[in-house]
Design a protein around this motif. Sequence first.
Motif, PDB file in Angstrom:
ATOM      1  N   ASN A 197      23.997  89.042  -0.216  1.00 56.02           N
ATOM      2  CA  ASN A 197      25.140  88.681  -1.052  1.00 56.02           C
ATOM      3  C   ASN A 197      25.159  87.208  -1.441  1.00 56.02           C
ATOM      4  OD1 ASN A 197      25.975  91.317  -0.802  1.00 56.02           O
ATOM      5  ND2 ASN A 197      27.368  90.898   0.924  1.00 56.02           N
ATOM      6  N   THR A 250      23.371  86.532  -5.083  1.00 56.79           N
ATOM      7  CA  THR A 250      23.799  87.191  -6.321  1.00 56.79           C
ATOM      8  C   THR A 250      24.150  86.132  -7.360  1.00 56.79           C
ATOM      9  OG1 THR A 250      26.108  87.254  -5.645  1.00 56.79           O
ATOM     10  CG2 THR A 250      24.717  89.115  -4.977  1.00 56.79           C
ATOM     11  N   ALA A 277      27.989  98.205   1.015  1.00 57.87           N
ATOM     12  CA  ALA A 277      28.624  97.149   0.226  1.00 57.87           C
ATOM     13  C   ALA A 277      30.035  97.571  -0.171  1.00 57.87           C
ATOM     14  CB  ALA A 277      27.788  96.862  -1.019  1.00 57.87           C
ATOM     15  N   ALA A 330      22.498  91.641   4.301  1.00 54.72           N
ATOM     16  CA  ALA A 330      23.607  91.435   3.381  1.00 54.72           C
ATOM     17  C   ALA A 330      24.188  90.030   3.487  1.00 54.72           C
ATOM     18  CB  ALA A 330      24.702  92.471   3.659  1.00 54.72           C
TER      19      ALA A 330
END
Length: 855
Positions: A365, A368, A664, A833
């Motif tokens: 994450n 991104t 997610a 993540a």
Amino acid sequence: MRRPTSRAAPALAALALLAQAPAALAAPLRFDVPAGPLEAALQAYAAQTGVDLLFAPQAVAGLRSPGGRAVSEPEDALKRLLRGSGLTARRIGPRAFALTPAAPSVKTAAPSERRQPAPRPEAGEPLDAVLVQARRRDERLIDVPASVASVSAADLDRLGGDGALALRQAALGLTAAGQVSVETPTLVIRGQRRATAGDSALSVITYVNEAPLPNNGSILPSFDLSEVQVLRGPQGVLFGRNTTGGALLIHTNEPGRDSYVRAATGSSRLREVEAAADLTGAGAPVAVRLAAYGLKRDGLVENLGAGGDLDDRDQAAVRLSLAWKPDGPLSAMLVLDGFRAWETGSAAILSGSYPNPPDVTGGGNGRTPQAAPYFDCGVAGCDIDIALSRQRARGTRVTDIDLPPRSDRRNDGATLRLDWREGGLNLRSVTAYRRSVLDSALDSDGSPLPLNQIVRHIDLGQFTQEVRASGTGRDGAWQAGLFYMSTAPVGVQRTLWASVVTPSNPARVEFQYRRGESLAGFLDATRRLGAGFELEAGLRYTRDVSSACQVRVAAPAVDISEAACGEAGRAQSSAPTWTLGLTWRGERNLTLYAVTRRGYRAGGVNAPNFGPLLEAYQVYAPESLTDVELGLKWAGGAGDWRHRVDAALFRGWSRDIQRALFPAENFDGDGIAANDPPNLIINAGSATISGLELGWRGQWTQRLTLSASATLTQARFTALTVPALLAGLTPTDPDSLRFSYSPPYTARLTADWRLVDHDRLGRWTLWGDLFQSGPVRYVERAHDSNGMQKAFGIAGAGLTVQPPRRDDLILTLAVRNLFDEVYAAGGGAITPAVTATSMIYGEPRTVEVAVRRRF
């Protein structure tokens, strides 16, 4: 009336003479025992005085007692009977003693007197008759048909440092490390551990004075301990909570043991004080013991960022034990304890990042497009790769985090044990309540960026009740009972998750309330078949019920109570577990056994209540493990050497393995954030676990003691059954996963060498300890190099000095992690993540000086 004593010495693990006539611990008692065989003298002593004696029949075979006739204290009276036998009495309770071979005393009556060695025990009898309670009764370690490691309080003192890490070295086969999320030690035996996230049941349960500790927020007691025992393999019958890996049995000292004070100082401004006193008055009906503990130490990891240095120590604890034994068959033991800690907690050191091919090709994450300006910007202060480069340059003893760390813990408990002994029937009730409170702030990514931070308040209460009946006879023994446990939240349960925080992705506050109940009934029986064979069979049936509700809102948020949490999800699971074993003791001090067992970990419920797409995975089923273990235990000697050998070969089959997945946000596509799980547990496959555990202990006269032990473990997934919907969250090929926290091998060598044993110089003993571990994975993904620790070794050495004519005083010098080995003792946040990964490292080299005075 005393318990009947079996004459079949080769088939007995231990002989207990349990008197029903009570005796106050400190009150003088009358006895009149004629000279003759020692075994008969001890039987007469127990019958006349009401004092309980525990010893191995082989230890007294062929020995004689001079007898005695007097009115004196219990311990003095027993010493008279044992004079010249080479045995000594070790107090194990308010009115109970264990008889073990004596070591020569340093104390002398006059300088000109020479110390006379104690008569040598009969060949084949081990010098250290270790007693364990692996089958809920006192037995010699060598006679127990199971793989058990017994760790003395002296061993833990030597290894020192963090109590969980000391156990890792002292009891091979046990991996003990800090648990980042809830400050509870992660305990792993034979590859069995709890899921990496969520609220699954533990695979290894810790019992303190026979009562299980809660899953979360528990503290392993480390002061005024009698012993610690590690039971390897599934425990599915005799112990309150079912487990697939094993159990940790911790026993604190009861009233009647010596009073003492111990003070220590050392590296990082270590200041440690431990004291215990027997406060029983003469003739008092209640025996009292009070123990207290205090520890302060500066942080071992310098923090350049927000807050204080990490890995500090600031603890205080107290324990009050009351033993009551009136006239009649009833006795009681009440233990009250309290623990407080005001610390910064473990240091999660930034150690890696994602992507990390070939296993992880995504960057998580933090990479991104929306998050890149804050975590992947290419400039110091907003780039995780630059932060990682700087951390590697600093090493593992300096960190830079942006969340002031905190780990304030409170643990209070009360345990009441009631015993009723009438004839050959024993009834025991163990009632316990524990409350665990945790207030913590953890920067689990170990960086100056808000990638993964957790601020938590947990307050849980756990009530347990066990009632057990047992009996013994000439042909065997049996026990049966019921167990009940209830766990519930106390007040608000609040967790703030700051994960990849940006203006568009604020921190979340989670309010989660979990309740659980467990009810079980069990029956276990052993029967002697003749020719040295013994058969044991046990059966347990357990029913577990759990519920959970969860609310997640954007931070900041006002507290949400359990009543306002909404509808709770609910799960129920039940299963039978068993033990079936055959033991042969046809030769003296030789035990051969074969046993098969089944243990299980309870199922549970995920939270919050899922939407339609994930509804099928709201609950997960129990995980079970069935094993076969073959073992050998032997003790013997030749000349001045005495030996003890333990070996166990095992293979287990695990089914319905509980694994944590991390979907997610809006994974279900319904656009409702309230039903999105931060993680969920599913049953996802099967595995096999095989291994070998070996131990040897040798003693040459009283001057040299050596020990060597090793474990080999091979654990692998044989199948993964992942639904197509969740296949993107986890590998689906069993070869793509590995067992974490489970090194393929461990080994330990120890030596105690008495350098000096002289009337004028006292007793000087030099000791050394070497622990070697194979490589350890703190991540399950097979090709993920993040979370990997290479093979490492830890050495320690020390000197113990007992001044002349001072049996009551011991001085020690200990150097731990002698060569300052840098090694990861546990995993921090190792989730793709999150983008960044962290590890928890073991303590550096430390030096400690301590003095212990016995009163």
